[in-house]
Write a protein that holds these residues in place. Structure first.
Motif, PDB file in Angstrom:
ATOM      1  N   ARG A  47       0.859  -1.184   0.000  1.00  0.00           N
ATOM      2  CA  ARG A  47       0.000   0.000   0.000  1.00  0.00           C
ATOM      3  C   ARG A  47       0.895   1.234   0.000  1.00  0.00           C
ATOM      4  O   ARG A  47       1.984   1.222   0.571  1.00  0.00           O
ATOM      5  CB  ARG A  47      -0.883   0.026   1.264  1.00  0.00           C
ATOM      6  CG  ARG A  47      -1.733  -1.205   1.479  1.00  0.00           C
ATOM      7  CD  ARG A  47      -2.873  -1.289   0.512  1.00  0.00           C
ATOM      8  NE  ARG A  47      -3.868  -0.258   0.669  1.00  0.00           N
ATOM      9  CZ  ARG A  47      -5.157  -0.510   0.922  1.00  0.00           C
ATOM     10  NH1 ARG A  47      -5.573  -1.750   1.108  1.00  0.00           N
ATOM     11  NH2 ARG A  47      -6.029   0.475   0.987  1.00  0.00           N
ATOM     12  N   ASN A  48       0.423   2.290  -0.678  1.00  0.00           N
ATOM     13  CA  ASN A  48       1.180   3.535  -0.705  1.00  0.00           C
ATOM     14  C   ASN A  48       0.982   4.267   0.629  1.00  0.00           C
ATOM     15  O   ASN A  48      -0.041   4.895   0.863  1.00  0.00           O
ATOM     16  CB  ASN A  48       0.689   4.392  -1.871  1.00  0.00           C
ATOM     17  CG  ASN A  48       1.420   5.720  -1.958  1.00  0.00           C
ATOM     18  OD1 ASN A  48       2.285   6.018  -1.117  1.00  0.00           O
ATOM     19  ND2 ASN A  48       1.090   6.517  -2.955  1.00  0.00           N
ATOM     20  N   GLN A  49       1.993   4.166   1.489  1.00  0.00           N
ATOM     21  CA  GLN A  49       1.890   4.736   2.837  1.00  0.00           C
ATOM     22  C   GLN A  49       1.969   6.269   2.824  1.00  0.00           C
ATOM     23  O   GLN A  49       1.755   6.921   3.841  1.00  0.00           O
ATOM     24  CB  GLN A  49       2.982   4.154   3.754  1.00  0.00           C
ATOM     25  CG  GLN A  49       2.947   2.634   3.891  1.00  0.00           C
ATOM     26  CD  GLN A  49       1.801   2.119   4.769  1.00  0.00           C
ATOM     27  OE1 GLN A  49       1.300   2.833   5.638  1.00  0.00           O
ATOM     28  NE2 GLN A  49       1.366   0.875   4.542  1.00  0.00           N
ATOM     29  N   ASN A  50       2.264   6.831   1.651  1.00  0.00           N
ATOM     30  CA  ASN A  50       2.373   8.291   1.560  1.00  0.00           C
ATOM     31  C   ASN A  50       1.103   8.975   1.083  1.00  0.00           C
ATOM     32  O   ASN A  50       1.057  10.194   0.947  1.00  0.00           O
ATOM     33  CB  ASN A  50       3.522   8.674   0.619  1.00  0.00           C
ATOM     34  CG  ASN A  50       4.849   8.213   1.166  1.00  0.00           C
ATOM     35  OD1 ASN A  50       5.031   8.140   2.382  1.00  0.00           O
ATOM     36  ND2 ASN A  50       5.763   7.881   0.276  1.00  0.00           N
ATOM     37  N   GLN A  51       0.106   8.160   0.767  1.00  0.00           N
ATOM     38  CA  GLN A  51      -1.178   8.715   0.350  1.00  0.00           C
ATOM     39  C   GLN A  51      -2.187   8.374   1.445  1.00  0.00           C
ATOM     40  O   GLN A  51      -2.488   7.206   1.677  1.00  0.00           O
ATOM     41  CB  GLN A  51      -1.609   8.091  -0.975  1.00  0.00           C
ATOM     42  CG  GLN A  51      -2.813   8.745  -1.597  1.00  0.00           C
ATOM     43  CD  GLN A  51      -3.173   8.098  -2.926  1.00  0.00           C
ATOM     44  OE1 GLN A  51      -3.170   6.878  -3.050  1.00  0.00           O
ATOM     45  NE2 GLN A  51      -3.467   8.905  -3.926  1.00  0.00           N
ATOM     46  N   ILE A  52      -2.669   9.399   2.135  1.00  0.00           N
ATOM     47  CA  ILE A  52      -3.504   9.167   3.318  1.00  0.00           C
ATOM     48  C   ILE A  52      -4.918   9.694   3.089  1.00  0.00           C
ATOM     49  O   ILE A  52      -5.115  10.889   2.871  1.00  0.00           O
ATOM     50  CB  ILE A  52      -2.883   9.850   4.559  1.00  0.00           C
ATOM     51  CG1 ILE A  52      -1.467   9.312   4.798  1.00  0.00           C
ATOM     52  CG2 ILE A  52      -3.760   9.634   5.790  1.00  0.00           C
ATOM     53  CD1 ILE A  52      -0.689  10.070   5.858  1.00  0.00           C
ATOM     54  N   MET A  53      -5.881   8.785   3.125  1.00  0.00           N
ATOM     55  CA  MET A  53      -7.271   9.205   2.976  1.00  0.00           C
ATOM     56  C   MET A  53      -7.903   9.366   4.351  1.00  0.00           C
ATOM     57  O   MET A  53      -7.905   8.452   5.160  1.00  0.00           O
ATOM     58  CB  MET A  53      -8.067   8.185   2.177  1.00  0.00           C
ATOM     59  CG  MET A  53      -9.469   8.666   1.872  1.00  0.00           C
ATOM     60  SD  MET A  53     -10.573   7.357   1.307  1.00  0.00           S
ATOM     61  CE  MET A  53      -9.931   7.035  -0.301  1.00  0.00           C
ATOM     62  N   VAL A  54      -8.436  10.556   4.599  1.00  0.00           N
ATOM     63  CA  VAL A  54      -9.042  10.837   5.903  1.00  0.00           C
ATOM     64  C   VAL A  54     -10.542  10.548   5.827  1.00  0.00           C
ATOM     65  O   VAL A  54     -11.256  11.129   5.002  1.00  0.00           O
ATOM     66  CB  VAL A  54      -8.808  12.312   6.305  1.00  0.00           C
ATOM     67  CG1 VAL A  54      -9.421  12.603   7.665  1.00  0.00           C
ATOM     68  CG2 VAL A  54      -7.316  12.627   6.302  1.00  0.00           C
ATOM     69  N   VAL A  55     -11.006   9.621   6.655  1.00  0.00           N
ATOM     70  CA  VAL A  55     -12.434   9.270   6.682  1.00  0.00           C
ATOM     71  C   VAL A  55     -12.991   9.494   8.084  1.00  0.00           C
ATOM     72  O   VAL A  55     -12.239   9.589   9.052  1.00  0.00           O
ATOM     73  CB  VAL A  55     -12.670   7.797   6.255  1.00  0.00           C
ATOM     74  CG1 VAL A  55     -12.352   7.589   4.779  1.00  0.00           C
ATOM     75  CG2 VAL A  55     -11.869   6.826   7.118  1.00  0.00           C
ATOM     76  N   GLU A  56     -14.318   9.564   8.167  1.00  0.00           N
ATOM     77  CA  GLU A  56     -14.940   9.832   9.469  1.00  0.00           C
ATOM     78  C   GLU A  56     -14.937   8.623  10.386  1.00  0.00           C
ATOM     79  O   GLU A  56     -14.831   8.766  11.601  1.00  0.00           O
ATOM     80  CB  GLU A  56     -16.381  10.327   9.268  1.00  0.00           C
ATOM     81  CG  GLU A  56     -16.439  11.733   8.693  1.00  0.00           C
ATOM     82  CD  GLU A  56     -17.870  12.254   8.582  1.00  0.00           C
ATOM     83  OE1 GLU A  56     -18.760  11.781   9.312  1.00  0.00           O
ATOM     84  OE2 GLU A  56     -18.083  13.152   7.732  1.00  0.00           O
TER      85      GLU A  56
END
Ligand code: ZN
Length: 199
Positions: free
Chosen positions: A78-87
């Motif tokens: 997984r690309n650890q540098n792309q962070i998706m913020v979810v609720e």
């Protein structure tokens, strides 16, 4: 006057504290449980107790997991540098179901809501900023809901993260307003993700 045994009344009361369960549903469930085989009742009660005791927050992304680091944070592909913020963890699950997102997540466990008195300190925002100061990140994708709370939270995060120089994007609208991410089909979610715009 007590209509039922004290134990059944207690069961009804406990069940009616669950979200979406009114007095009538609680009664229906309680009597259903009374008719279940005892072993099955034990399995149900055990599953609740075990889940509550054993499940904890991933120390990196704050999703619910059985170990210190969740399988997504541990996954080297997984690309650890792309962070998706979810609720919440349910939203994470909705994106995982698409099977197309290769980055990682950050779970806020809520959204800012002045009406409900939920401020930035009540959700895992400090943890996000701490994480961004510790690790390299290329992009923060804000995937909070398109409700008023979700949009307020998105604006707030954008203001916090942008000065760090990290690219901040927001998933495209087209996700129905006020719609909980978990109820949206995978195609719509993917379209929202692919159509994300830089803030
Ligand atoms: Zn994690």
């Amino acid at each position: 006057m007590e209509y039922y045994s004290r134990h059944i009344s207690n069961l009804i009361e406990q069940l009616s504290r669950l979200p979406g369960i009114g007095a009538k549903s609680a009664q229906r469930l309680a009597f259903h449980i009374m008719n279940m085989p005892k072993e099955q009742v034990n399995l149900l009660a055990g599953a609740m107790t075990q889940a509550r005791q054993k499940v904890r927050y991933c120390k990196n992304c704050w999703t619910l997991t059985d170990e210190e680091l969740c399988p997504i944070c541990k996954n080297a592909r997984r690309n650890q540098n792309q962070i998706m913020v979810v609720e919440n963890t349910r939203d994470l699950a909705a994106y995982e179901k698409t099977g197309k997102y290769e980055g990682v997540y950050h779970v806020l466990h809520g959204a800012i809501s002045p009406m409900l008195g939920i401020g930035p300190d009540e959700i895992r925002l400090k943890e996000l900023m701490h994480r961004l100061s510790e690790q390299e990140a290329e992009e923060v994708i804000i995937a909070t809901n398109s409700s008023l709370e979700g949009e307020t939270t998105a604006m707030y995060i954008s203001k916090l993260v942008k000065p760090t120089g990290i690219k901040v994007t927001r998933i495209a609208s087209g996700v129905p307003v006020g719609g909980d991410l978990e109820y949206i089909d995978e195609v719509t979610l993917l379209r929202a993700l692919e159509g994300r715009v830089e803030l």
